[in-house]
Motif scaffolding. Structure first.
Motif, mmCIF file in Angstrom:
data_model
loop_
_atom_site.group_PDB
_atom_site.id
_atom_site.type_symbol
_atom_site.label_atom_id
_atom_site.label_comp_id
_atom_site.label_asym_id
_atom_site.label_seq_id
_atom_site.Cartn_x
_atom_site.Cartn_y
_atom_site.Cartn_z
ATOM 1 N N ARG A 1 -81.489 39.206 -49.331
ATOM 2 C CA ARG A 1 -81.375 39.705 -50.701
ATOM 3 C C ARG A 1 -82.624 40.504 -51.019
ATOM 4 N NH1 ARG A 1 -81.803 35.162 -54.756
ATOM 5 N NH2 ARG A 1 -84.011 35.633 -54.581
ATOM 6 N N ASP B 1 -85.176 41.903 -53.782
ATOM 7 C CA ASP B 1 -85.667 41.649 -55.138
ATOM 8 C C ASP B 1 -86.603 42.775 -55.537
ATOM 9 O OD1 ASP B 1 -84.407 39.155 -55.377
ATOM 10 O OD2 ASP B 1 -86.097 38.110 -54.481
ATOM 11 N N THR C 1 -81.902 42.178 -58.447
ATOM 12 C CA THR C 1 -81.599 41.712 -57.109
ATOM 13 C C THR C 1 -80.328 42.340 -56.590
ATOM 14 O OG1 THR C 1 -80.282 39.795 -57.804
ATOM 15 C CG2 THR C 1 -82.659 39.461 -57.587
#
Length: 140
Positions: A105, A107, A136
């Motif tokens: 992921r 960010d 995100t």
């Protein structure tokens, strides 16, 4: 965008990057100095991505990965080159890097008052998470 080239920064690029951020980046960071950026490149030489067009620096993003988190900072495009797909190309290169390293992921750190940036991150598929005050995007 065939004339756009994205590459990792080298130590020789530090002065140009710092000057670029004064023009293109919204706000400043306590790490916006030669020592701060040099430390970044020493720790992770491929983390600072530069977009160039005809040899001119037109965009940057820091794509840092610590083995756990894939973090994005300092996405900046020169004002005269905005809305030409440069941030998209930079983020695609950053996301590709993260996936290769095992990131799950991305960010992004984005200044609260930078509404222009909020639109760019949303257009790139990132969503704002209010409880963490970050943007995100799942990468896999």
């Amino acid at each position: 965008m065939s004339d756009l080239h994205v590459r990792a920064a080298a130590p020789a690029d530090l002065d140009a990057v710092l000057a670029f951020w004064k023009t293109a980046a919204e706000g400043t960071s306590i790490s916006d100095d030669t020592d701060g950026v040099a430390r970044l490149l020493a720790r992770d030489p491929e983390s600072l991505l530069l977009a160039e067009r005809d040899g001119e620096l037109v965009g940057t993003v820091i794509a840092g990965f610590d083995g756990w988190r894939a973090s994005l900072y300092r996405l900046a495009v020169h004002p005269s080159h905005r809305r030409q797909g440069i941030s998209k190309a930079l983020l695609e290169a950053a996301e590709e890097r993260f996936v290769k390293l095992g990131g799950r992921r991305g960010d992004a750190m984005v200044l609260e008052e930078n509404e222009l940036a909020h639109h760019a991150w949303a257009a790139a598929g990132y969503r704002r998470e209010e409880q963490w005050r970050r943007w995100t995007k799942p990468l896999v």
